[in-house]
Design an enzyme around this catalytic site. Structure first.
Site, mmCIF file in Angstrom:
data_model
loop_
_atom_site.group_PDB
_atom_site.id
_atom_site.type_symbol
_atom_site.label_atom_id
_atom_site.label_comp_id
_atom_site.label_asym_id
_atom_site.label_seq_id
_atom_site.Cartn_x
_atom_site.Cartn_y
_atom_site.Cartn_z
ATOM 1 N N GLU A 271 0.605 -1.268 -0.171
ATOM 2 C CA GLU A 271 -0.314 -0.105 0.062
ATOM 3 C C GLU A 271 0.562 1.138 -0.164
ATOM 4 O O GLU A 271 0.345 2.304 -0.753
ATOM 5 C CB GLU A 271 -0.799 -0.131 1.015
ATOM 6 C CG GLU A 271 -2.085 1.227 1.516
ATOM 7 C CD GLU A 271 -2.516 1.403 0.820
ATOM 8 O OE1 GLU A 271 -3.382 2.876 0.221
ATOM 9 O OE2 GLU A 271 -3.150 0.527 0.239
ATOM 10 N N ASP A 272 1.854 1.343 1.051
ATOM 11 C CA ASP A 272 2.876 2.331 0.691
ATOM 12 C C ASP A 272 4.040 2.853 0.286
ATOM 13 O O ASP A 272 4.289 4.085 1.041
ATOM 14 C CB ASP A 272 3.078 2.771 2.187
ATOM 15 C CG ASP A 272 1.248 2.973 3.321
ATOM 16 O OD1 ASP A 272 0.332 3.325 2.507
ATOM 17 O OD2 ASP A 272 1.408 2.506 4.073
#
Length: 317
Positions: A80-81
């Protein structure tokens, strides 16, 4: 030692306590990978981002999930990041771990609204993910719990948005999974931001109730000990229990639906065995111990039979 490394070693020690065959090298590799991937990122609190994955892994550990779940918790924000991909994680760890991380990522990317039809659709998607692998939703619940515990660093707008999501989506999922303790904490944390005044009033009322319960349990303990003595049984305090003593424990249920239980009396097994003139008359020693104390406790407090549990205990060195 570096505080972050200390947190990791504390986590590893906890996991080893119930997973003796833990591959500590793979677990440390996962921690190192996540730490490197999130190296330049900070939490809203100003702490290094890796603090969050470790905290989520600690909550997953409290559920005593398997090694793959702990590793996936450490890696859960990498896709996700960061620049990490499913293929990267599958190659370095395993396809199963990569699938868990990707599943958590998909749930993270879901958009929540307060409209009922969309909420139901989001719940449906969660259950579909859960049907594929229940560990995905468990890791996501742990992720949300830690985010709620640290919500004070977010803006007022974000606090209310996340709290509404928690109350309308995550808490009901936890309830359906039978995870009442986690559900209650999610609800309590969400209420703190959705209705601060109401939260304060409830908190104050609970403080007063806790004091009342404490005083009541002390009186209950004294009455039980006095009655046990009549039958030749004696209770001992926890600090006075010797090594390897077999005990019968009386637990009193407190909290919501007696979720939390505290031991209010230890009864020495030797005393039970000597109490042939009392209610401890059954041929099976363990059953006699339990039933003798249960008979005393329930006779004294017939209205609290559901709250009182009598069971065999063992105090080791």
């Amino acid at each position: 030692m570096d505080p972050i490394l200390e947190n990791y070693h504390a986590l590893e020690k906890k996991v080893l306590s119930y997973t003796p065959n833990l591959d500590t090298k793979v677990l440390f590799d996962a921690f190192t990978y996540a730490d490197t991937a999130h190296h330049s990122q900070l939490r809203k609190s100003g702490e290094p981002y890796i603090i969050h994955p470790i905290a989520v892994a600690e909550i997953v550990n409290e559920l005593e999930l398997d090694q793959d779940s702990i590793i996936a918790a450490l890696l859960h924000d990498c896709i996700e990041d960061t620049d990490s991909t499913h293929d990267d994680i599958a190659r370095l760890f395993s396809p199963q771990i990569a699938d868990l991380v990707e599943g958590v990522t998909k749930l993270t990317r879901m958009q929540y609204t307060s409209r009922e039809d969309e909420q139901m659709e989001n719940l449906r998607k969660m259950f579909v993910a859960m049907a594929k692998d229940v560990r995905v939703i468990l890791i996501k619940l742990c992720d949300r719990l830690h985010n709620m515990r640290t919500l004070q660093y977010q803006s007022d707008k974000k606090q209310k948005e996340k709290s509404l999501e928690t109350m309308e989506v995550y808490a009901p999922i936890a309830h359906r999974l039978g995870m009442q303790k986690l559900k209650w904490e999610l609800e309590d944390l969400a209420l703190k931001y959705l209705d601060p005044v109401g939260y304060h009033d409830v908190e104050q009322a609970l403080r007063e109730l806790t004091q009342e319960n404490s005083e009541f349990l002390e009186r209950m303990q004294a009455q039980i000990e006095e009655r046990l003595a009549v039958f030749g049984l004696w209770a001992v305090q926890g600090d006075d229990v010797g090594p390897a003593h077999e005990l019968v424990e009386i637990e009193a249920g407190i909290g919501r639906v007696f979720n939390e239980r505290i031991v209010i009396a230890h009864v020495h097994a030797e005393g039970l065995q000597q109490a042939r003139h009392g209610p401890a008359y059954l041929p099976e020693a363990d059953d006699a111990h339990v039933l003798a104390v249960q008979e005393v406790a329930h006779a004294l407090f017939p209205y609290a039979r559901a709250q009182l549990t009598v069971l065999m205990g063992h105090v080791a060195h």
